[in-house]
Design an enzyme around this catalytic site. Structure first.
Site, PDB file in Angstrom:
ATOM      1  N   LYS A 230      -9.234   2.590  -1.962  1.00 24.61           N
ATOM      2  CA  LYS A 230      -9.478   1.848  -0.724  1.00 24.61           C
ATOM      3  C   LYS A 230     -10.908   2.096  -0.255  1.00 24.61           C
ATOM      4  O   LYS A 230     -11.390   3.227  -0.258  1.00 24.61           O
ATOM      5  CB  LYS A 230      -8.481   2.299   0.338  1.00 24.61           C
ATOM      6  CG  LYS A 230      -8.440   1.459   1.602  1.00 24.61           C
ATOM      7  CD  LYS A 230      -7.255   1.888   2.475  1.00 24.61           C
ATOM      8  CE  LYS A 230      -7.098   1.040   3.711  1.00 24.61           C
ATOM      9  NZ  LYS A 230      -5.893   1.419   4.500  1.00 24.61           N
TER      10      LYS A 230
ATOM     11  N   GLU B 271       0.827  -1.201   0.000  1.00 22.00           N
ATOM     12  CA  GLU B 271       0.000   0.000   0.000  1.00 22.00           C
ATOM     13  C   GLU B 271       0.868   1.260   0.000  1.00 22.00           C
ATOM     14  O   GLU B 271       1.849   1.352   0.754  1.00 22.00           O
ATOM     15  CB  GLU B 271      -0.878  -0.044   1.250  1.00 22.00           C
ATOM     16  CG  GLU B 271      -1.804   1.129   1.472  1.00 22.00           C
ATOM     17  CD  GLU B 271      -2.603   0.974   2.763  1.00 22.00           C
ATOM     18  OE1 GLU B 271      -3.533   1.776   2.966  1.00 22.00           O
ATOM     19  OE2 GLU B 271      -2.293   0.053   3.564  1.00 22.00           O
TER      20      GLU B 271
ATOM     21  N   CYS C 244      -5.433  -3.230   2.380  1.00 17.56           N
ATOM     22  CA  CYS C 244      -5.218  -3.332   3.824  1.00 17.56           C
ATOM     23  C   CYS C 244      -6.497  -3.505   4.632  1.00 17.56           C
ATOM     24  O   CYS C 244      -7.051  -4.585   4.723  1.00 17.56           O
ATOM     25  CB  CYS C 244      -4.411  -2.137   4.309  1.00 17.56           C
ATOM     26  SG  CYS C 244      -3.617  -2.450   5.921  1.00 17.56           S
TER      27      CYS C 244
END
Length: 687
Positions: free
Chosen positions: A127, A58, A182
């Site tokens: 995200k 990330e 994540c």
């Protein structure tokens, strides 16, 4: 198989494998040029390793732990310029690369994964879930991407943008992947779940998860469970060396799971970047989805809508090894940390099944034939443990050894030693007089003194043994414990009806020969019995597998089962992959060669004797696989269709017509034989 149909047999692409890599490149906080060059080095390493997909951490282009520097225009502009340089470099490289970067869109900043391939930016995924608790403050800088779609402009280039993107190679079946970032994995409903239901086979996670005590195990649990629940592969890459350690530390963890199996993991806290590689079996994933109707039910219920971004991958389709663990013994426990637990479960599944059936019959005795071979030994051990569990004396087990024309003194002696060591009621019935009478009544040549040892000669003995056992059970208020195993059922290596195919309860029917051997070894290593019993068991394990129905010939060679039907370790390998996953013979042979061609490669089961470690070349594998296909598909199903009750033991499957396997008794093996002969060469191409 578009794009791979003409690949050579030895190429993993031909058999549905996709090479996936994770890497944690070195970064410097906010040093975009340095990070760009580090990423380029990893892209080149992945290219040399023949990777199809490379997953990086990330925000690796800017680095993750730079806090408010994410909002600086100079940095964000340099990130876009660096991305264009990576796109340009990718034109000459094979992997699809997933890079983490902060990107601007319509006045908002997003934490993004950028998919790059062959000189093209395929798409950008923002995200979905931003952590904003404890050490995390992502909502201070980023907007979430949930529900967004459309396009984004990166360095003047318009590309697809949104959380609804699935990427699919037009020329490599199986390279169908989704990207999440994540925290997305740590939520109750990860975005990758819907992507899997929409068809993604490989789920990638770009992560900057910092490390604290115990967190590595948490990541394993989440990645493993997601790969199981989503029927997919899961590739996870976490930030590592070079991230700011102002308040946090980073371990650079990378791992690749497939259907709950860990294929590969990186070294943690690496000093230098490390490439973690595994060949993902996308065919296996599709097979599991096809066999599990609830997966499709869930997909239809949720009806997720995703855009498919198709691209040309240009797979190399050349021989490049196979990077994944391929178990020689797929039915045998392989987890060293759980070895005792797995063996305990396998053993006690049988014990519990027999215990329940014995109580249900309200019988007084268990009747079993003991030959001194592996199967009857294991069944007797199970019966003894069942009596122990019920609080019954072991003399309720009526064990009979029944020597015939070919019974050796060694196996007969072992049978008696075993029965005495187990404390059961032991008797001997010589079946030769009854067999001679039957052969005489039939006017068989053997009864006239001719050395004719045909199938009738063999089955007269096998049938008499079973006939005696059933009549003894009638006489003594008992029921007959079957000793035949899963491997014999697969091959039809049993006498139908009044023979070892029949019993009142087939306690070994779900246990293949290789597992029986291993479980007996486990009982001796784990102190299940006394030293005297252990010595007998070790002697039985060392004995050549033989039906002992044909007398020793002039060459003094005993009748060898494996010389006639092939090594059980190969047959069990074939059975697992063909029955459990429906693999074509060519892929089964490909996997068997990688598992068995070199005794020095790969893991052997714990404490497996070095003297019994065999290797097989492709010609040998092909030979026995062809014979397996005939026996399994064309000649043996009628025996399995009339199978007595017995417990399933392994997730690899069982052959009960009431369970895992239903097939016609009058099928042919033609499709499988033709596929084998058309696609498997006589020798490994590079030999």
């Amino acid at each position: 198989m578009t794009g791979t149909a003409h690949a050579p047999f030895a190429a993993y692409h031909r058999h549905g494998f996709v090479r996936v890599a994770t890497s944690t490149p070195r970064v410097r906080p906010a040093d975009v040029a340095y990070n760009r060059d580090s990423l380029l080095e990893e892209m080149q390493r992945a290219d040399r390793a023949r990777a199809d997909l490379l997953v990086c951490p990330e925000l690796c282009l800017s680095s993750y732990a730079i806090d408010d520097l994410h909002m600086q225009e100079a940095l964000l502009a340099e990130v876009e310029t660096a991305l264009l340089r990576l796109v340009e470099a990718s034109a000459a490289l094979s992997p699809v690369v997933l890079v983490g970067a902060p990107l601007r869109r319509e006045g908002r900043l997003y934490n993004c994964a950028v998919a790059i391939a062959r000189g093209r930016m395929l798409g950008v995924v923002p995200k979905s879930y931003l952590p904003n608790y404890r050490e995390f403050y992502e909502k201070r800088w980023f907007a979430h991407g949930r529900g967004l779609d459309g396009e984004i402009t990166v360095g003047g280039v318009r590309v697809p943008f949104g959380t609804d993107l699935i990427f699919e190679a037009a020329d490599l079946p199986g390279l169908i992947f989704h990207v999440e970032i994540c925290e997305d994995l740590w939520t109750p409903a990860p975005p990758s779940s819907e992507a899997a239901m929409a068809g993604a086979l490989i789920l990638a996670n770009l992560s900057a998860s910092n490390i604290v005590i115990g967190k590595s195990s948490d990541r394993h649990v989440l990645s493993q469970s997601q790969s199981m629940r989503a029927f997919a592969a899961y590739a996870y890459s976490a930030a590592g060396p070079g991230e700011s350690t102002t308040d946090l530390s980073w371990d650079g963890q990378g791992m690749i799971y497939e259907l709950g199996d860990l294929l590969a993991e990186s070294t943690r806290f690496p000093v230098e970047p490390e490439l973690t590689l595994a060949d993902v079996d996308t065919g296996r994933i599709l097979s599991e989805r096809m066999r599990t109707g609830s997966f499709d039910d869930a997909a239809r219920h949720h009806a997720p809508a995703f855009r498919r971004i198709r691209f040309d991958h240009h797979p190399h389709c050349e021989e490049a090894g196979l990077i994944r663990p391929v178990r020689r013994f797929p039915y045998v426990p392989n987890r060293e940390s759980h070895l005792d637990q797995d063996c305990y479960e396998a053993f006690n599944i049988q014990v519990e099944g027999l215990r329940r059936r014995f109580e249900a019959t309200r019988g007084r005795t268990m009747v079993i034939g003991v030959s001194g071979g592996l199967d009857s030994t294991h069944a007797l051990i199970v019966a003894a443990k069942a009596c122990d569990r019920m609080g019954l004396p072991r003399d309720r087990i009526l064990a009979f050894t029944m020597p015939g024309f070919a019974t050796s003194e060694g196996t007969k002696s072992n049978a008696w030693k075993l029965m005495r060591a187990m404390g059961v009621t032991a008797e001997e019935i010589d079946i030769r007089p009854a067999a001679r009478q039957m052969l005489t009544d039939m006017n068989h040549a053997f009864a006239r003194g001719e050395p004719v040892h045909d199938v009738t000669f063999e089955n007269v003995q096998a049938g008499l043994r079973t006939d005696y056992l059933f009549r003894l059970a009638n006489q003594r208020q008992g029921f007959v414990i079957g000793t035949g195993d899963l491997s014999e059922l697969a091959l039809g290596w049993c006498t139908y009806g009044v023979g070892d195919q029949m019993s009142h309860y087939a306690v070994n029917a779900g246990v293949p020969k290789t597992l029986i051997q291993y479980l007996i070894r486990w009982t001796t290593r784990s102190g299940q019995f006394d030293p005297e019993t252990d010595r007998v068991l070790e002697a039985i394990l060392a004995t050549e597998i033989s039906p002992e129905l044909v007398p020793v010939g002039e060459d003094e060679e005993i009748q060898s089962t494996e010389a006639m039907i092939g090594p059980y370790e190969l047959n069990d390998f074939f059975l697992f992959h063909i029955m459990r996953y429906g693999l074509p013979p060519s892929k089964t042979a490909f996997l068997a060669w990688h598992a068995w061609h070199d005794t020095e490669q790969g893991r052997w089961p714990e404490a497996f004797p070095a003297t019994r470690r065999n290797a097989y070349d492709l010609a040998t594998i092909r030979h026995w696989l062809e014979r397996f296909l005939v026996r399994f598909f064309a000649t043996s199903q009628f025996k399995r269709s009339a199978l007595p009750n017995g417990p399933k033991v392994s997730a690899g499957g069982a052959l009960s017509p009431r369970g895992d396997w239903r097939a016609p008794s009058d099928s042919v093996a033609t499709p499988w034989l033709e596929e084998l002969r058309a696609n498997v060469p006589l020798h490994w191409p590079s030999d």
